[in-house]
Design a protein around this motif. Structure first.
Motif, PDB file in Angstrom:
ATOM      1  N   CYS A 282       0.840  -1.214   0.000  1.00 53.16           N
ATOM      2  CA  CYS A 282       0.000   0.000   0.000  1.00 53.16           C
ATOM      3  C   CYS A 282       0.870   1.257   0.000  1.00 53.16           C
ATOM      4  N   ALA A 283       1.928   1.249   0.815  1.00 58.90           N
ATOM      5  CA  ALA A 283       2.804   2.425   0.879  1.00 58.90           C
ATOM      6  C   ALA A 283       3.419   2.703  -0.489  1.00 58.90           C
ATOM      7  N   ALA A 284       3.865   1.654  -1.172  1.00 58.89           N
ATOM      8  CA  ALA A 284       4.474   1.845  -2.499  1.00 58.89           C
ATOM      9  C   ALA A 284       3.426   2.315  -3.513  1.00 58.89           C
TER      10      ALA A 284
ATOM     11  N   PRO B 294      -1.110   7.273   4.067  1.00 57.85           N
ATOM     12  CA  PRO B 294      -0.810   8.325   3.080  1.00 57.85           C
ATOM     13  C   PRO B 294       0.467   9.097   3.411  1.00 57.85           C
ATOM     14  N   THR B 295       0.697   9.394   4.680  1.00 60.20           N
ATOM     15  CA  THR B 295       1.919  10.105   5.059  1.00 60.20           C
ATOM     16  C   THR B 295       3.144   9.248   4.765  1.00 60.20           C
ATOM     17  N   LEU B 296       3.053   7.978   5.079  1.00 60.38           N
ATOM     18  CA  LEU B 296       4.159   7.060   4.792  1.00 60.38           C
ATOM     19  C   LEU B 296       4.431   7.009   3.291  1.00 60.38           C
TER      20      LEU B 296
ATOM     21  N   ALA C 261       7.662   8.402  -1.478  1.00 62.29           N
ATOM     22  CA  ALA C 261       7.819   8.994  -2.819  1.00 62.29           C
ATOM     23  C   ALA C 261       8.913  10.059  -2.797  1.00 62.29           C
ATOM     24  N   ARG C 262       8.926  10.858  -1.747  1.00 65.73           N
ATOM     25  CA  ARG C 262       9.913  11.939  -1.681  1.00 65.73           C
ATOM     26  C   ARG C 262      11.336  11.406  -1.599  1.00 65.73           C
TER      27      ARG C 262
ATOM     28  N   VAL D 211      -6.502   4.291  -3.447  1.00 64.19           N
ATOM     29  CA  VAL D 211      -5.694   3.155  -3.002  1.00 64.19           C
ATOM     30  C   VAL D 211      -6.383   2.554  -1.784  1.00 64.19           C
ATOM     31  N   THR D 212      -6.564   1.242  -1.796  1.00 61.30           N
ATOM     32  CA  THR D 212      -7.192   0.560  -0.658  1.00 61.30           C
ATOM     33  C   THR D 212      -6.266  -0.549  -0.163  1.00 61.30           C
ATOM     34  N   ASP D 213      -6.711  -1.248   0.871  1.00 61.64           N
ATOM     35  CA  ASP D 213      -5.911  -2.369   1.360  1.00 61.64           C
ATOM     36  C   ASP D 213      -5.971  -3.566   0.406  1.00 61.64           C
ATOM     37  N   LEU D 214      -6.836  -3.515  -0.602  1.00 59.57           N
ATOM     38  CA  LEU D 214      -6.947  -4.626  -1.552  1.00 59.57           C
ATOM     39  C   LEU D 214      -6.466  -4.295  -2.955  1.00 59.57           C
ATOM     40  N   ALA D 215      -6.541  -3.017  -3.348  1.00 57.38           N
ATOM     41  CA  ALA D 215      -6.409  -2.714  -4.772  1.00 57.38           C
ATOM     42  C   ALA D 215      -6.066  -1.251  -5.012  1.00 57.38           C
TER      43      ALA D 215
END
Ligand code: F8G
Length: 258
Positions: free
Chosen positions: A14-16, A37-39, A44-45, A182-186
């Motif tokens: 999810c983070a990626a 989202p913060t992660l 990304a940064r 973005v969800t925990d599945l998809a």
């Protein structure tokens, strides 16, 4: 295998995926709401988009990219809420909000559940969602993909989807840009006919049937279900950055269990 870098968790996927949502933004103000989202934005940064401008979520622009919940490191600017509104209007901002409900047309609700005159649940209120969705690139993060979140029609429209932005006229439509969900599945977007929700990829270990079953409306897919790809795995560099730098305490697994 005993090599921990050979494996990854759903939260890391999810983070990626969230990082990928910000990869092509260039230099703009990334406003992630909540933990994953913060992660993802900080990931990304440190990888795909070093030009992202980030804040502590309250009032300070940060020069560095600190770990989750760490005190802000080197400060490079002043961004109290009243100035956030200036950036919202100016436009160089990508916000990732939560979503208590999302419907087929990409409308989002964080305001209330049930009849608005007598809601069964009062939530946060619409907050920045209306202005965000007509001024800024907007994405959503849904930590528990379920039919109660993905509903045929939201009870209250907080963030507007493409059809409503179009109906509201050129000023609303011009900068409307709901980018990813973005969800925990998809990973989903609004690339379906007329700006409807489309399934882009399912996370490793998830089937397309799982996602259909967890969605309260008919999801658009390109081609057939068998053509839907998997969300990419986090790279080894990303696994190290998430585990050693950004989230050494594993807070991500409280939101998306390993
Ligand atoms: C449900 C559902 C469901 C939950 N269907 N029921 C039930 C039916 C659940 C519980 C009860 C509570 C620019 C800008 C801003 C700013 C700037 C301007 C923004 C100044 C900043 C400040 C401002 C908006 C940012 C978000 C937050 C998104 C969330 C969630 C949560 C949990 C994670 C916090 N589907 N779901 N229920 N904000 N929010 O059974 O029943 O409802 O449920 O952009 O602000 O003003 O402008 O929320 O809810 O993005 O992600 O809300 O309230 O804790 O506990 O899950 O248990 O009581 O029976 P929660 P939760 P019960 S941008």
């Amino acid at each position: 295998t005993s090599d921990p870098l050979a494996t990854f968790t759903r939260a890391e996927v999810c983070a990626a995926a969230i990082a990928d949502a910000f990869a092509d933004d260039g230099e703009l103000f990334a406003s992630p709401m909540g933990l994953l989202p913060t992660l993802g934005v900080r990931l990304a940064r440190l990888t795909s988009n070093p030009d992202l401008v980030i804040s502590d979520g309250e009032s300070l622009f940060l020069a560095g990219t600190p770990p989750l919940l760490a005190p802000g490191d080197v400060v490079e600017g002043w961004i109290p809420f009243r100035r956030v509104f200036d950036v919202v209007a100016w436009g160089r901002r990508h916000v990732m909000m939560g979503a208590t409900q999302v419907d087929r047309h990409g409308n989002q609700n964080i305001s209330a559940i049930g009849d608005f005159a007598r809601p069964t649940r009062q939530l946060l209120g619409s907050r920045g969602a209306p202005g965000n969705t007509v001024n800024n690139r907007t994405s959503y993060w849904v930590p528990r993909h379920s039919p109660r979140v993905f509903v045929e029609q939201v009870d209250v429209v907080s963030g507007v989807g493409p059809a409503r932005a179009r109906e509201a006229g050129p000023a609303a439509e011009r900068f409307h840009d709901v980018h990813r969900i973005v969800t925990d599945l998809a990973v989903l977007d609004l690339g379906g006919p007329g700006g409807t929700v489309r399934l882009c990829s399912v996370h490793p270990g998830v089937t397309v049937a799982d996602v259909h079953a967890a969605t309260g409306f008919e999801l658009v897919v390109d081609g057939s279900d068998a053509d839907v790809p998997h969300t990419r795995e986090p790279t080894v560099e990303e696994r190290v950055l998430v585990r050693e730098v950004l989230d050494p305490r594993g807070l991500r697994h409280r939101e998306v269990p390993a």
